[in-house]
Write a protein that holds these residues in place. Structure first.
Motif, mmCIF file in Angstrom:
data_model
loop_
_atom_site.group_PDB
_atom_site.id
_atom_site.type_symbol
_atom_site.label_atom_id
_atom_site.label_comp_id
_atom_site.label_asym_id
_atom_site.label_seq_id
_atom_site.Cartn_x
_atom_site.Cartn_y
_atom_site.Cartn_z
ATOM 1 N N GLN A 43 0.851 -1.188 0.000
ATOM 2 C CA GLN A 43 0.000 0.000 0.000
ATOM 3 C C GLN A 43 0.890 1.242 0.000
ATOM 4 O O GLN A 43 1.923 1.276 0.684
ATOM 5 C CB GLN A 43 -0.927 0.006 1.218
ATOM 6 N N GLN A 48 -2.310 2.023 6.033
ATOM 7 C CA GLN A 48 -1.656 0.761 5.684
ATOM 8 C C GLN A 48 -0.458 0.950 4.761
ATOM 9 O O GLN A 48 0.024 -0.009 4.153
ATOM 10 C CB GLN A 48 -2.674 -0.196 5.074
ATOM 11 N N MET A 53 -1.502 -5.596 3.725
ATOM 12 C CA MET A 53 -2.788 -5.336 4.371
ATOM 13 C C MET A 53 -2.538 -5.357 5.873
ATOM 14 O O MET A 53 -1.465 -5.750 6.325
ATOM 15 C CB MET A 53 -3.816 -6.406 4.004
ATOM 16 N N ASP A 54 -3.527 -4.982 6.611
ATOM 17 C CA ASP A 54 -3.438 -5.048 8.062
ATOM 18 C C ASP A 54 -3.575 -6.512 8.492
ATOM 19 O O ASP A 54 -4.519 -7.195 8.074
ATOM 20 C CB ASP A 54 -4.550 -4.199 8.681
ATOM 21 N N ASP A 57 -7.045 -7.603 9.738
ATOM 22 C CA ASP A 57 -8.123 -7.881 8.785
ATOM 23 C C ASP A 57 -8.086 -9.338 8.333
ATOM 24 O O ASP A 57 -9.116 -10.013 8.274
ATOM 25 C CB ASP A 57 -8.019 -6.957 7.566
#
Length: 140
Positions: A43, A48, A53-54, A57
């Protein structure tokens, strides 16, 4: 290519209908689902930035899958007699019917498909039946 990996665990029982050996009997496992996601880039903006990605999640989605299968009897469709099913249901047991034999191999593909349908880009999914025995699925 960047990779991110996380895992969750759940407890459930299964049996392998038509198998000649101990696994033909109902038995339990502490299953672990390990997923690796991939992406060619990170990202570039926002919270982020610098991430695929986090982690949270991915972990939340994986935990939802594990919670669904936790403390249930997982079985292949049409492998339990109707009177057995009626008794188990009447006694309040949680049953999860699948259209395939509930092997680690089949479950790894099943969980891979679920994650893909939820918008993740899984590289592979590994399902451990024991700390030493696992099966992995990745698309070829």
């Amino acid at each position: 290519m960047y990779f991110l990996k996380t895992q969750v665990s759940f407890d459930s029982a299964h049996f392998l209908y038509g198998y000649e050996g101990k696994c033909s009997n109902i038995h339990g496992h502490r299953w672990t689902i390990e997923v690796t996601v991939k992406n060619a880039f990170l990202q570039r903006n926002g919270q982020q930035k610098g991430m695929i990605m986090d982690f949270s999640d991915l972990k939340k989605s994986l935990q939802l899958i594990a919670d669904h299968y936790d403390h249930a009897l997982i079985y292949e469709k049409n492998t339990l007699k109707s009177d057995t099913m009626e008794c188990l249901k009447r006694d309040g047991f949680r049953l999860i019917e699948l259209p395939f034999r509930p092997t680690a191999e089949n479950l790894s593909r099943h969980f891979f498909t679920i994650l893909k349908e939820r918008g993740f880009r899984p590289h592979n999914v590994t399902v451990y039946e024991t700390p030493d025995n696992c099966a992995m699925y990745e698309e070829g």
